[in-house]
Design a protein around this motif. Structure first.
Motif, mmCIF file in Angstrom:
data_model
loop_
_atom_site.group_PDB
_atom_site.id
_atom_site.type_symbol
_atom_site.label_atom_id
_atom_site.label_comp_id
_atom_site.label_asym_id
_atom_site.label_seq_id
_atom_site.Cartn_x
_atom_site.Cartn_y
_atom_site.Cartn_z
ATOM 1 N N PRO A 1 0.799 -1.232 0.000
ATOM 2 C CA PRO A 1 0.000 0.000 0.000
ATOM 3 C C PRO A 1 0.829 1.278 0.000
ATOM 4 N N GLU A 2 2.079 1.214 0.455
ATOM 5 C CA GLU A 2 2.903 2.423 0.540
ATOM 6 C C GLU A 2 3.788 2.635 -0.690
ATOM 7 N N PHE A 3 3.770 1.707 -1.620
ATOM 8 C CA PHE A 3 4.642 1.819 -2.799
ATOM 9 C C PHE A 3 4.142 2.969 -3.670
ATOM 10 N N ASP A 4 4.980 3.966 -3.886
ATOM 11 C CA ASP A 4 4.534 5.135 -4.647
ATOM 12 C C ASP A 4 5.511 5.561 -5.737
ATOM 13 N N GLU A 5 6.466 4.697 -6.078
ATOM 14 C CA GLU A 5 7.384 5.004 -7.173
ATOM 15 C C GLU A 5 6.665 4.847 -8.514
ATOM 16 N N PRO A 6 6.907 5.739 -9.487
ATOM 17 C CA PRO A 6 6.349 5.514 -10.821
ATOM 18 C C PRO A 6 6.780 4.159 -11.366
ATOM 19 N N LEU A 7 5.824 3.390 -11.866
ATOM 20 C CA LEU A 7 6.102 2.031 -12.317
ATOM 21 C C LEU A 7 5.074 1.632 -13.359
ATOM 22 N N THR A 8 5.524 0.996 -14.429
ATOM 23 C CA THR A 8 4.588 0.505 -15.437
ATOM 24 C C THR A 8 4.625 -1.019 -15.475
ATOM 25 N N ILE A 9 3.435 -1.623 -15.505
ATOM 26 C CA ILE A 9 3.276 -3.072 -15.635
ATOM 27 C C ILE A 9 2.359 -3.313 -16.825
ATOM 28 N N ASN A 10 2.891 -3.886 -17.889
ATOM 29 C CA ASN A 10 2.140 -4.062 -19.130
ATOM 30 C C ASN A 10 1.948 -5.538 -19.431
ATOM 31 N N ASP B 1 19.783 5.692 -3.803
ATOM 32 C CA ASP B 1 18.956 6.874 -3.584
ATOM 33 C C ASP B 1 18.494 7.464 -4.922
ATOM 34 N N GLY B 2 17.173 7.549 -5.103
ATOM 35 C CA GLY B 2 16.602 8.129 -6.316
ATOM 36 C C GLY B 2 16.631 7.233 -7.534
ATOM 37 N N GLU B 3 17.073 6.002 -7.393
ATOM 38 C CA GLU B 3 17.211 5.111 -8.541
ATOM 39 C C GLU B 3 15.853 4.633 -9.033
ATOM 40 N N ARG B 4 15.659 4.684 -10.344
ATOM 41 C CA ARG B 4 14.422 4.195 -10.955
ATOM 42 C C ARG B 4 14.448 2.673 -11.044
ATOM 43 N N PHE B 5 13.245 2.082 -11.129
ATOM 44 C CA PHE B 5 13.158 0.630 -11.235
ATOM 45 C C PHE B 5 13.921 0.121 -12.444
ATOM 46 N N ALA B 6 13.773 0.797 -13.584
ATOM 47 C CA ALA B 6 14.428 0.329 -14.805
ATOM 48 C C ALA B 6 15.945 0.302 -14.646
ATOM 49 N N ALA B 7 16.487 1.312 -13.988
ATOM 50 C CA ALA B 7 17.941 1.349 -13.791
ATOM 51 C C ALA B 7 18.376 0.224 -12.853
#
Length: 565
Positions: free
Chosen positions: A460-469, A548-554
């Motif tokens: 419920p607390e996950f708030d990072e931008p993320l795409t699931i296709n 710190d600040g790392e995106r999921f894709a990276a």
């Protein structure tokens, strides 16, 4: 004549000389059709099938339809046969087309730029309820698709759509498909340039014209002046991306040759700056190259991306300038990085005129006819006559006064159309899947909706931008290769050794910031039943290991295979 040392060919066996057929490029003189699709297009233009639908097929019924019209030319008017119910994914590649065909159609309503009036949206909703069993899906190309359409009802549906300025012309087929555009063109405060005029002009000049109605394959176009880069320009055949030229002012950076499916390619810049007034002419030049030089011999190599890859951007630009435009293009700058990782316009945003637009998220693009009519009613009740669709399967209500915003947000929430979605509701997208699609192997829409609920409950607390296709087959209609988590439907073995629905996993794809394709971990496949457990596990590892600040894709690009399994 006897063989001699000076004439060795006299004694050699004669070799049959055959003329090389080339790639079926018209500009190279190769006009002989080299496959069934090219033959039926040569036999009769796809646009001509409308007359037969209106005068013969709608009166005599499904069984009267010529096979080349049924599985070919009817696409030029937005019609595909849908999958017969009860056929499992293991039979998708085995059965003949007539065994997969149901006697009902998917009908794609073309919505260029995602622009709709509330009247138009209401008419689509009414058609859905009356003729399509209430079905309606917002696609990732801003269209709306209906299902369960009978051929007998198609002329009446066309009449109702066209009475309010909508159409299904060239919504499918080997022709120029819908021109996607920024859904907030002419509206957003931060817009670089409004491309709406160019979209309208392209439609007026070229859509429904036989000048470009016989292409090697489909042709996808995008035009946007938004700094959010909101039309996935990297994966279109042609894209015009808003930029500010240091000398000439606002215009568009020209991209060509993008596309996904089983051979994904990121589009390339031609390094050319195009002013708004010249966009339709440049568009016609690029599609003209595709028509004339595109590869027609093999369907698997018939998209523009293969020609661009073979020629390179320098040659492509030279041919465009010398043979089609008859003038040089101005060199120009590349687009700046997008201002946000979310490019869907969800939420409440101020317009140029001081009013607000409200973007909201249906579940994986699935709505229904009654809901579309209610959206139109809500928009009008809150002072708006305009709505938009986006390339992320979302919708937007425009022109809401500040005092009406919260009321509209609450009313949408009551319809399960949230303007304040979780990351998972906002970032999950799904193609049509096995429910209706004849190419699909697995179910997607309901699976995506269930996945959203599970992830919201577990994280419920996950708030990072993320795409699931989620995609039902390898063709990537839901853009699996450029998602943070891309799921390609296939049959897999469960722990008991049984063949069940599942997905091959792609991780770390992206558009905009560092555009690229997701990573496939060797042997990494999950069953549909295991999917929520798998995604939760990977996201918890991302949270634990990220810098710190790392995106999921990276993170996914550098993580160990064990961490991604």
């Amino acid at each position: 004549m006897a063989a001699t040392p000076q004439n060795p060919a006299a004694s050699a066996p004669r070799r049959k000389v055959s003329r090389h057929r080339g790639e079926g490029q018209w500009a190279m003189g190769h006009h002989t059709p080299l496959n069934g699709n090219e033959q039926f297009k040569k036999d009769d233009d796809g646009l001509n099938v409308r007359t037969r639908i209106e005068t013969i097929y709608s009166k005599r019924g499904f069984d009267s339809i010529d096979p080349n019209d049924l599985r070919g030319r009817m696409r030029w008017w937005g019609l595909y046969t849908q999958r017969k119910p009860g056929i499992d994914g293991g039979k998708t590649a085995i059965l003949e087309p007539e065994e997969l065909d149901d006697k009902y159609f998917m009908l794609r309503v073309r919505i260029d730029g995602g622009r709709l009036t509330t009247q138009q949206l209401r008419v689509i909703g009414e058609i859905s309820q009356e003729f399509a069993r209430g079905s309606a899906d917002v696609t990732d190309r801003q269209n709306i698709q209906l299902h369960w359409i009978r051929i007998e009802d198609v002329p009446e549906i066309w009449n109702r759509l066209e009475a309010v300025g909508l159409s299904t012309t060239e919504a499918c087929g080997d022709c120029p498909r819908v021109v996607i555009g920024s859904p907030v063109a002419g509206i957003a405060e931060d817009e670089i340039i409004d491309g709406s005029w160019a979209i309208d002009e392209i439609n007026k000049r070229y859509i429904g014209s036989k000048e470009f109605s016989n292409l090697p394959r489909k042709f996808k176009s995008a035009i946007s002046g938004s700094p959010l880069l909101d039309v996935v320009h990297e994966i279109n055949d042609i894209a015009f991306v808003g930029v500010e030229h240091p000398e000439h002012g606002p215009g568009f950076d020209l991209w060509v040759g993008g596309g996904l499916s089983t051979n994904p390619k990121i589009g390339v810049r031609l390094g050319a700056w195009v002013p708004l007034a010249e966009v339709p002419d440049v568009w016609a030049g690029v599609i003209g190259i595709f028509r004339d030089y595109g590869y027609r011999r093999l369907r698997t190599r018939a998209r523009l991306k293969f020609l661009v890859a073979d020629w390179g951007p320098e040659k492509f630009r030279r041919i465009l300038e010398d043979e089609y435009l008859k003038r040089a293009l101005v060199d120009g700058p590349a687009p700046a990085e997008p201002l946000s990782r979310w490019r869907d316009h969800v939420g409440v945003h101020r317009q140029q005129d001081g009013n607000f637009y409200v973007g909201f998220a249906p579940r994986v693009g699935r709505v229904d006819g009654a809901t579309l009519a209610k959206i139109a009613d809500l928009a009008e009740a809150h002072g708006s006559g305009r709505v938009r669709t986006t390339v992320e399967q979302k919708m937007i209500v425009l022109d809401v006064t500040e005092d009406q915003v919260e009321s509209l947000v609450e009313a949408l929430e009551a319809l399960d159309l949230t303007a304040r979605p979780s990351t998972f509701r906002r970032g999950t997208m799904a193609c049509t899947g096995i429910e209706y699609c004849k190419l699909a192997i697995v179910e997607t829409k309901q699976r995506g909706s269930t996945l959203i609920d599970e992830l919201e409950r577990r994280l419920p607390e996950f708030d990072e931008p993320l795409t699931i296709n989620l995609n039902g087959c390898p063709n990537a209609c839901a853009r699996i290769q450029v998602a943070d988590i891309g799921l390609k439907g296939q049959l897999v073995l469960n722990e008991a050794g049984e063949q069940v629905e599942g997905y091959q996993v792609h991780l770390g794809g992206a558009l905009g910031l560092e555009a690229g394709f997701g990573r496939k971990v060797r042997g990494l496949k999950v069953t549909s039943e295991e999917l929520p457990d798998y995604v939760e596990r990977v996201l918890r590892r991302f949270q634990a290991e990220r810098e710190d600040g790392e995106r999921f894709a990276a993170w996914a690009s550098r993580a160990s295979e064990e961490a991604l399994s």
